[in-house]
Write a protein that holds these residues in place. Structure first.
Motif, PDB file in Angstrom:
ATOM      1  N   UNK A 295       0.849  -1.186   0.000  1.00 40.03           N
ATOM      2  CA  UNK A 295       0.000   0.000   0.000  1.00 40.03           C
ATOM      3  C   UNK A 295       0.887   1.240   0.000  1.00 40.03           C
ATOM      4  N   UNK A 296       0.553   2.217  -0.829  1.00 44.35           N
ATOM      5  CA  UNK A 296       1.348   3.443  -0.869  1.00 44.35           C
ATOM      6  C   UNK A 296       0.432   4.646  -0.744  1.00 44.35           C
ATOM      7  N   UNK A 297       0.960   5.697  -0.178  1.00 46.31           N
ATOM      8  CA  UNK A 297       0.185   6.933  -0.026  1.00 46.31           C
ATOM      9  C   UNK A 297       1.086   8.140  -0.143  1.00 46.31           C
ATOM     10  N   UNK A 298       0.464   9.262  -0.479  1.00 46.53           N
ATOM     11  CA  UNK A 298       1.165  10.543  -0.594  1.00 46.53           C
ATOM     12  C   UNK A 298       0.140  11.629  -0.257  1.00 46.53           C
ATOM     13  N   UNK A 299      -0.287  11.673   0.981  1.00 41.99           N
ATOM     14  CA  UNK A 299      -1.479  12.440   1.365  1.00 41.99           C
ATOM     15  C   UNK A 299      -1.429  13.938   1.081  1.00 41.99           C
ATOM     16  N   UNK A 300      -0.258  14.552   1.150  1.00 39.21           N
ATOM     17  CA  UNK A 300      -0.175  15.996   0.924  1.00 39.21           C
ATOM     18  C   UNK A 300       0.589  16.330  -0.345  1.00 39.21           C
ATOM     19  N   UNK A 301       0.803  15.314  -1.158  1.00 41.43           N
ATOM     20  CA  UNK A 301       1.454  15.579  -2.434  1.00 41.43           C
ATOM     21  C   UNK A 301       2.947  15.798  -2.351  1.00 41.43           C
ATOM     22  N   UNK A 302       3.553  15.469  -1.198  1.00 39.81           N
ATOM     23  CA  UNK A 302       5.016  15.586  -1.135  1.00 39.81           C
ATOM     24  C   UNK A 302       5.590  14.256  -0.649  1.00 39.81           C
ATOM     25  N   UNK A 303       5.752  14.077   0.651  1.00 39.86           N
ATOM     26  CA  UNK A 303       6.298  12.839   1.205  1.00 39.86           C
ATOM     27  C   UNK A 303       5.386  11.658   0.873  1.00 39.86           C
ATOM     28  N   UNK A 304       6.010  10.528   0.578  1.00 37.01           N
ATOM     29  CA  UNK A 304       5.245   9.314   0.289  1.00 37.01           C
ATOM     30  C   UNK A 304       5.716   8.189   1.199  1.00 37.01           C
ATOM     31  N   UNK A 305       4.803   7.298   1.517  1.00 33.52           N
ATOM     32  CA  UNK A 305       5.122   6.127   2.328  1.00 33.52           C
ATOM     33  C   UNK A 305       4.652   4.883   1.599  1.00 33.52           C
ATOM     34  N   UNK A 306       5.527   3.901   1.523  1.00 29.32           N
ATOM     35  CA  UNK A 306       5.183   2.579   0.987  1.00 29.32           C
ATOM     36  C   UNK A 306       5.102   1.636   2.182  1.00 29.32           C
ATOM     37  N   UNK A 307       3.955   1.025   2.341  1.00 31.52           N
ATOM     38  CA  UNK A 307       3.749   0.124   3.466  1.00 31.52           C
ATOM     39  C   UNK A 307       3.579  -1.300   2.949  1.00 31.52           C
TER      40      UNK A 307
END
Lengths: 113, 116
Positions: free
Chosen positions: B66-78
């Protein structure tokens, strides 16, 4: 799944010699890019050639693209020990609307001092 | 200016453990990509963000990723419930162009994940 193949898989040359690496791909492309990766490090962009270009130069690097044969080559002239690394070609497919890259398996280049 | 940074650089996880990998792209870059690189192989595409929108997740190998980039900058791959086959280097790349712009990608140093 990867887009294409690179050859040779491994190349060992003496400092000062030229190194040529080839890349073949399978589908139409927007552009083809070459990257270098030193052991344990990230990828460094070397050169981008667009589908309507046939040849491009950057310093000691020369890249050619033949879209009829779906192939590209990277020539490094007057190689140096510091050129020792893995080299990858990557294609931005014509069918893609994101710019994601499809990489080959890479050529490992060793330049002996 | 700063390039793409990733953390942690190395992660050892026990099988079944959840992990989170972070990517800080170059400031202002719209496009963000995650790739997975197995030992001796070229990177393989996982997912793509344009700002905060995940426009392509076709490369994610399973629903444990699962990946996210909630504010359009930092991203996290889980990665949930890690398996040994998840062991690889996870690379993040950013680009200044929006989809269709076709520009070079700037890669981070990667996170080497080892699942025991």
């Amino acid at each position: 799944s990867q887009q294409g193949e690179e050859d040779p898989q491994a190349l060992s040359i003496q400092e000062g010699e030229n190194a040529t690496m080839n890349c073949s791909y399978k589908t139409s492309i927007n552009n083809l890019q070459w990257y270098r990766q030193n052991s344990g490090r990230g990828l460094v962009h070397l050169i981008l050639i667009r589908s309507n270009e046939r040849e491009k130069h950057s310093g000691r690097l020369r890249v050619t693209l033949d879209t009829s044969k779906k192939s590209s080559s990277l020539l490094i002239t007057a190689s140096r020990a510091a050129d020792t690394a893995s080299y990858f070609c990557a294609t931005d497919r014509g069918s893609s609307n994101t710019g994601k890259l499809i990489f080959g398996q890479g050529t490992t280049l060793q330049v002996k001092p | 200016g700063a390039g793409v940074s990733q953390s942690p650089r190395y992660k050892v996880a026990k099988r079944g453990q959840d992990v989170a990998l972070r990517c800080d792209p170059i400031s202002g870059h719209v496009s963000l990509f995650w790739y997975q690189q197995a030992l001796g192989q070229g990177p393989e595409f996982l997912t793509y963000f344009q700002n905060e929108a995940q426009l392509d997740k076709s490369g994610l190998p399973s629903d444990r990723f699962f990946a996210e980039r909630p504010e359009g900058s930092v991203s996290t791959l889980k990665i949930q419930r890690t398996q040994q086959e998840d062991s690889a280097v996870y690379l993040c790349a950013s680009s200044s162009r929006q989809a269709g712009g076709r520009d070079e990608q700037f890669f981070g140093p990667g996170t080497r994940l080892t699942v025991l």
